[in-house]
Structure formats: structure tokens, C-alpha cells
Scaffold this active site. Structure first.
Site, PDB file in Angstrom:
ATOM      1  N   LYS A 124       0.865  -1.183   0.000  1.00 39.17           N
ATOM      2  CA  LYS A 124       0.000   0.000   0.000  1.00 39.17           C
ATOM      3  C   LYS A 124       0.898   1.227   0.000  1.00 39.17           C
ATOM      4  O   LYS A 124       2.052   1.155   0.426  1.00 39.17           O
ATOM      5  CB  LYS A 124      -0.868   0.020   1.268  1.00 39.17           C
ATOM      6  CG  LYS A 124      -2.113   0.863   1.145  1.00 39.17           C
ATOM      7  CD  LYS A 124      -3.275   0.125   0.493  1.00 39.17           C
ATOM      8  CE  LYS A 124      -4.428   1.056   0.203  1.00 39.17           C
ATOM      9  NZ  LYS A 124      -5.615   0.330  -0.281  1.00 39.17           N
ATOM     10  N   ASP A 164      -7.078   4.296  -4.579  1.00 38.59           N
ATOM     11  CA  ASP A 164      -7.725   4.166  -3.266  1.00 38.59           C
ATOM     12  C   ASP A 164      -8.330   5.541  -2.998  1.00 38.59           C
ATOM     13  O   ASP A 164      -8.559   6.312  -3.957  1.00 38.59           O
ATOM     14  CB  ASP A 164      -6.691   3.768  -2.188  1.00 38.59           C
ATOM     15  CG  ASP A 164      -7.341   3.372  -0.859  1.00 38.59           C
ATOM     16  OD1 ASP A 164      -7.878   2.269  -0.759  1.00 38.59           O
ATOM     17  OD2 ASP A 164      -7.327   4.180   0.100  1.00 38.59           O
TER      18      ASP A 164
HETATM   19  P1  NDP Z   1     -12.936   7.689  -2.867  1.00 39.00           P
HETATM   20  O1  NDP Z   1     -11.858   8.687  -2.660  1.00 39.00           O
HETATM   21  O2  NDP Z   1     -13.460   7.455  -4.222  1.00 39.00           O
HETATM   22  O3  NDP Z   1     -14.167   8.017  -1.915  1.00 39.00           O
HETATM   23  C1  NDP Z   1     -14.006   8.112  -0.523  1.00 39.00           C
HETATM   24  C2  NDP Z   1     -15.321   8.585   0.074  1.00 39.00           C
HETATM   25  O4  NDP Z   1     -15.243   8.515   1.491  1.00 39.00           O
HETATM   26  C3  NDP Z   1     -15.630  10.025  -0.258  1.00 39.00           C
HETATM   27  O5  NDP Z   1     -17.017  10.185  -0.275  1.00 39.00           O
HETATM   28  C4  NDP Z   1     -14.999  10.782   0.909  1.00 39.00           C
HETATM   29  O6  NDP Z   1     -15.575  12.044   1.151  1.00 39.00           O
HETATM   30  C5  NDP Z   1     -15.304   9.849   2.049  1.00 39.00           C
HETATM   31  N1  NDP Z   1     -14.256   9.959   3.085  1.00 39.00           N
HETATM   32  C6  NDP Z   1     -12.938   9.728   2.953  1.00 39.00           C
HETATM   33  N2  NDP Z   1     -12.286   9.961   4.084  1.00 39.00           N
HETATM   34  C7  NDP Z   1     -13.222  10.370   4.951  1.00 39.00           C
HETATM   35  C8  NDP Z   1     -13.175  10.749   6.313  1.00 39.00           C
HETATM   36  N3  NDP Z   1     -12.016  10.782   6.999  1.00 39.00           N
HETATM   37  N4  NDP Z   1     -14.341  11.090   6.906  1.00 39.00           N
HETATM   38  C9  NDP Z   1     -15.517  11.070   6.209  1.00 39.00           C
HETATM   39  N5  NDP Z   1     -15.612  10.719   4.917  1.00 39.00           N
HETATM   40  C10 NDP Z   1     -14.488  10.364   4.313  1.00 39.00           C
HETATM   41  O7  NDP Z   1     -12.358   6.322  -2.239  1.00 39.00           O
HETATM   42  P2  NDP Z   1     -12.831   4.825  -2.510  1.00 39.00           P
HETATM   43  O8  NDP Z   1     -14.295   4.777  -2.718  1.00 39.00           O
HETATM   44  O9  NDP Z   1     -11.944   4.250  -3.515  1.00 39.00           O
HETATM   45  O10 NDP Z   1     -12.450   4.145  -1.112  1.00 39.00           O
HETATM   46  C11 NDP Z   1     -13.355   4.091  -0.014  1.00 39.00           C
HETATM   47  C12 NDP Z   1     -12.920   2.998   0.931  1.00 39.00           C
HETATM   48  O11 NDP Z   1     -12.910   1.733   0.248  1.00 39.00           O
HETATM   49  C13 NDP Z   1     -11.510   3.148   1.532  1.00 39.00           C
HETATM   50  O12 NDP Z   1     -11.488   2.600   2.822  1.00 39.00           O
HETATM   51  C14 NDP Z   1     -10.666   2.279   0.610  1.00 39.00           C
HETATM   52  O13 NDP Z   1      -9.479   1.836   1.225  1.00 39.00           O
HETATM   53  C15 NDP Z   1     -11.630   1.123   0.365  1.00 39.00           C
HETATM   54  N6  NDP Z   1     -11.367   0.314  -0.813  1.00 39.00           N
HETATM   55  C16 NDP Z   1     -11.320   0.887  -2.062  1.00 39.00           C
HETATM   56  C17 NDP Z   1     -11.094   0.082  -3.154  1.00 39.00           C
HETATM   57  C18 NDP Z   1     -11.148   0.597  -4.539  1.00 39.00           C
HETATM   58  O14 NDP Z   1     -11.109  -0.195  -5.470  1.00 39.00           O
HETATM   59  N7  NDP Z   1     -11.264   1.893  -4.764  1.00 39.00           N
HETATM   60  C19 NDP Z   1     -10.817  -1.368  -3.005  1.00 39.00           C
HETATM   61  C20 NDP Z   1     -10.979  -1.852  -1.667  1.00 39.00           C
HETATM   62  C21 NDP Z   1     -11.205  -1.027  -0.624  1.00 39.00           C
HETATM   63  P3  NDP Z   1     -14.825  13.388   0.647  1.00 39.00           P
HETATM   64  O15 NDP Z   1     -15.060  13.429  -0.821  1.00 39.00           O
HETATM   65  O16 NDP Z   1     -15.465  14.500   1.395  1.00 39.00           O
HETATM   66  O17 NDP Z   1     -13.377  13.210   1.007  1.00 39.00           O
END
Ligand code: NDP
Length: 450
Positions: A124, A164
Site C-alpha cells: 500500500k 484508493d
Molecule cells: P474515494 O476517494 O473514491 O471516496 C471516498 C469517500 O469517502 C468520499 O465520499 C470521501 O468524502 C469519504 N471519506 C474519505 N475519508 C473520509 C473521512 N475521513 N471522513 C468522512 N468521509 C471520508 O475512495 P474509494 O471509494 O476508492 O475508497 C473508499 C474505501 O474503500 C476506503 O477505505 C478504501 O481503502 C476502500 N477500498 C477501495 C477500493 C477501490 O477499489 N477503490 C478497493 C478496496 C477497498 P470526501 O469526498 O469529502 O473526502
């Protein structure tokens, strides 16, 4: 030597790394019975070895903003374990990124990747850079500066990063372009690439779709399905968007979505049209979730940092899918979910549920799946992207989706079988940890003390 001794060692060696210690504790507790059955694993110190990154790189990233100001960020790559394949795992760009966060994610990734059945090790990386509010040019300049150093440490056979939080299609494009220029080669060094230049169909959708396929498998164990179920989803990024899309496909009703400002509650349900609006808002216009509530006249709740719980999880529903970030469901949230008769919680994010909250859910008979099992569809499809890149071929959407369905089904069965074998039938957490651990442990054992 006991599980407690190993956890104490982890705490001593990694002070100020709470997220990493949390992930370590969860795995150590689950897999200790495996080590007791296999004393050779204890003698070879396999669990301790898994808890120590094979390599950890930290580097300076210096870049210029549009006004000519100089910025300094930190970049990282944690190469955690390569026993079963090249390091594989995403890059996160978010101000909350620290070595602790990346080590917990890289550690989880070892077991997740093992569960997919595709030969990939765990890694990562990322940076404390915040893409929010930056222009496209600034994001590009940051990505180029970041790759200027990262390129020395990765390759399509050594370490293959992906996206991510904060790293989506736009960032992967800039990172790939920079790598290609530095190395003078076109290889599948990153996954999540654009469809016209080496990307796999369905990779964008895979994590969210896979999460709901996994939940469907869990519900089928109880002769139920997602159809007509009310679902809570947090986040509004990649994982949340495609989880909502698949819930709609399968006849369920998703009623919430969130970002770091707050959440919307659309009691009538997020429809296909509303989801298209949300995707455009988040992926193209990079706006805030409140706009959804303004447009569709539904509730918006601002996130209050003083709250000791998240009111999103107080809404009555059958299923909950946290898809934003780590530790977003705590003990209070779990109690609220249980009180409202929740049937299933499937983790789309990595470690969104605290250990105490997981125990509450499991003790109250809520079906619970850990992210390392239920969000593995993303990395599995990245694995399929790597295979297509190695073969120089391209599979159709139907072909990739069918493979994804099969992989999620296999992971589900693997978790159940391991949980049963170790006397915890129906416990997906124990099952996922044990099955992932065993695969990697056996490979490390075969490869000697290295
Ligand atoms: P994105 O950046 O596309 O979306 C993240 C979302 O979560 C946004 O809506 C963001 O809001 C919100 N968010 C992030 N950090 C915070 C926080 N500290 N408090 C509140 N809201 C938060 O990321 P992904 O959808 O890709 O990833 C989401 C999760 O899924 C993570 O845990 C990631 O590790 C996991 N994941 C992702 C994979 C992938 O293929 N993308 C695969 C496996 C797991 P804002 O826009 O306001 O920041």
C-alpha cells in the site's frame, strides 16, 4: 510465545501507530488457534514476519502550485509481503495518511489478496497530499513529482499499485504517464487504467459490485436476498457509487450516501437517475454531497465532529455498507444498528468497523463481513487487469463480471469453510483471517527463512 506476546511486541515496535496495532490485534486474535495447531509456524515466526514490512519507503514530494508556490508533501510505499506474488495494493492521497494508516492497509492487503486466489502479495502507499480543491494541473504536477521517486521502486513484476481514497481514474492516468516517460516502457505497472490504454472493463465497478455480490451470498445462506432490503451506504466515492448501483440492480433500496461534510438521507431511495447525478457531482464536478439533498429535497445532516457517533447509522435499515474510511462505525453506532434490527453489515471500506463494534454485531447475530473478504473484488479485478496486460488481450465486460461473481462466491465459501474448521461457523472475520493467513504462511514456510 502466545498471541499476547506477539501483540505486545507489535505495540513496542510500532508506538504511535494505532491503526496498525488495531489491524494486527484483529488478525492475531483470529489466527492464533492456527498457530497452536501448527507449532512449526510459531518456530518459524511466520506471524511476526508478516507483521514486519519487507520494505518501507518514505520520500519527499516537492511540487509547484498554479501560483508558483512550492509545496512539500510526504510520499510512501509499504511493501509488506511478497510470498505469493508481486506487491499489490492501492495508493491513497489524503491528509490523514501516515505510516500507521498505510501499514494497516498493507497488512490487511496480504490476506485480502490471498483470498482472491490470484497470485498477489500485499502493499500500500500514498501521500498526505490533499487533492480536494486542487486544479487538474496541480494534481498532475503532484502525481508527476510523486512518480518521480516511486518509479524507482515499482514495476509490473515487482509492485503494481492501484487507486484508493483520493486516487481515481484521473490520478492513475497522470501517474501512468509519468512512469512511462521515466522508464521508457509501456507495461501494466498500475491498475485501474483507462479502458483505451490497458485498463480492464469492470475494474471501476468491481469493488462496489463485489461487495454486493458478497452480501447476496451471505443472505442466501439464510434463504434471503438483497431484493426489497433497505440499505445504508456511507461514502460517495468509487466504492459507494457502485455498491449503490448494484443494490439498485438487484432490487434493493439504498437510502443514504455521505462525504466528509455529512450525509444525505433519501427515504424514497436513490434511483438510477439520482445515482447518475451523484456520479457526475462527485467524479466530474467534484462537488459536495449537500447538492444532492438540495436537488432532490431530501434530508442533509452535517457531520458534527463533536458527535460520539454517526447518526447515519441510527437510521432503520436491513443492511449497512460502510464505504468511506477506517473506524467510521463505533460501539455506539453498532448498538444503534442492532437496536434497529440490522441483519447484515458488509464492509466496503477497509477496517471501517472498530473491534468493539464488530463484537457487538457478531454477539447480536448480525451477519458481518470484513473488508478483506467483501471488498476484495476490486483487487481481484486488478489481478484480472494484470493478467490481461501480461497476455496482451482484453476480455469483455460480461467475461470480467462473470469472473468477479465467481471470485466473490469462492471467497465466501473459503471463509465459511475455514470458520467451520476452526469451530466458529458463520464467523466471516475468523474465516477470512485464517484462510488468508494459511495460504501466505505455507508459501513463506516453503520459501525458507528469508
Ligand atoms: P474515494 O476517494 O473514491 O471516496 C471516498 C469517500 O469517502 C468520499 O465520499 C470521501 O468524502 C469519504 N471519506 C474519505 N475519508 C473520509 C473521512 N475521513 N471522513 C468522512 N468521509 C471520508 O475512495 P474509494 O471509494 O476508492 O475508497 C473508499 C474505501 O474503500 C476506503 O477505505 C478504501 O481503502 C476502500 N477500498 C477501495 C477500493 C477501490 O477499489 N477503490 C478497493 C478496496 C477497498 P470526501 O469526498 O469529502 O473526502
Amino acid at each position: 510465545m502466545s498471541g499476547h506476546d506477539i501483540l505486545d511486541l507489535v505495540k513496542q515496535r510500532n508506538p504511535n501507530e494505532p491503526e496498525f496495532i488495531q489491524a494486527a490485534e484483529e488478525v492475531i486474535t483470529s489466527v492464533w488457534p492456527v498457530l497452536e495447531r501448527n507449532p512449526e509456524f510459531i518456530r518459524l515466526r511466520l506471524l511476526e514476519r508478516m507483521l514486519e514490512p519487507e520494505r518501507q519507503i518514505s520520500f519527499r514530494v516537492t511540487w509547484l502550485d498554479d501560483k508558483g508556490n512550492v509545496h512539500v508533501n510526504r510520499g510512501y510505499r509499504v511493501q509488506m509481503n511478497s510470498a505469493i506474488g508481486p506487491y499489490k495494493g492501492g495508493l491513497r492521497f489524503h491528509p490523514s495518511v501516515t505510516p500507521s494508516v498505510l501499514k494497516f492497509l498493507a497488512f490487511e492487503q496480504i490476506f485480502k489478496n490471498a483470498l482472491t486466489g490470484i497470485p498477489m502479495g500485499g502493499g500500500k502507499g500514498g501521500s498526505d497530499f490533499n487533492p480536494k480543491g486542487k486544479s487538474d494541473d496541480e494534481v498532475m504536477k503532484f502525481c508527476q513529482a510523486f512518480m518521480g521517486e516511486l518509479a524507482r521502486h515499482i514495476s509490473h513484476r515487482l509492485d503494481v499499485p492501484a487507486g484508493d481514497i483520493g486516487v481515481g481514474g484521473r490520478e492513475i492516468g497522470y501517474l501512468f504517464g509519468a512512469y512511462k516517460k521515466i522508464k521508457n516502457e509501456f507495461t501494466g505497472v498500475l491498475t485501474g487504467k483507462g479502458i483505451g490504454w490497458g485498463g480492464s472493463l469492470i475494474r471501476t465497478e468491481a469493488t462496489g459490485y463485489g461487495l454486493i455480490y458478497f452480501a447476496e451470498n451471505m443472505l442466501q445462506e439464510k434463504k434471503e436476498s438483497i431484493k426489497d432490503k433497505t440499505c445504508l451506504v456511507s461514502g460517495s466515492g468509487n466504492v459507494a457509487q457502485y455498491a449503490i448501483e448494484k443494490i439498485i440492480h438487484l432490487g434493493g433500496k439504498a437510502v443514504t450516501a455521505s462525504d466528509s461534510d455529512g450525509f444525505i438521507y433519501d427515504a424514497a431511495g436513490i434511483t438510477k437517475d439520482k445515482l447518475e447525478f451523484l456520479k457526475d457531482l462527485k467524479n466530474n464536478r467534484r462537488g459536495r454531497i449537500k447538492e444532492y439533498a438540495d436537488k432532490y429535497k431530501c434530508e442533509f445532516h452535517a457531520l458534527d465532529a463533536k458527535h460520539d457517533h454517526n447518526p447515519l447509522w441510527s437510521i432503520k435499515a436491513d443492511c449497512a455498507f460502510p464505504c468511506a474510511t477506517q473506524n467510521e462505525v463505533n460501539e455506539k453506532d453498532a448498538n444503534n444498528l442492532v437496536k434497529n434490527g440490522l441483519k447484515l453489515l458488509g464492509e466496503g471500506a477497509n477496517m471501517p468497523t472498530t473491534i468493539d463494534a464488530i463484537n457487538i454485531l457478531i454477539d447480536h447475530g448480525v451477519m458481518y463481513s470484513p473488508g478483506k473478504a467483501s471488498n476484495a473484488g476490486g483487487v481481484a479485478t486488478s489481478g484480472l487487469e494484470m493478467t490481461q496486460n501480461y497476455m496482451g488481450t482484453k476480455w469483455t465486460s460480461e467475461e470480467v463480471d462473470a469472473r468477479l461473481v465467481g471470485i466473490m462466491k469462492n471467497i465466501h465459501q473459503t471463509c465459511l469453510a475455514a470458520a467451520k474448521e476452526y469451530g466458529k461457523p458463520g464467523n466471516y472475520l475468523v474465516g477470512a483471517n485464517i484462510a488468508g493467513f494459511l495460504k501466505v504462511a505455507k508459501a513463506m514456510q516453503a520459501q525458507g527463512v528469508v
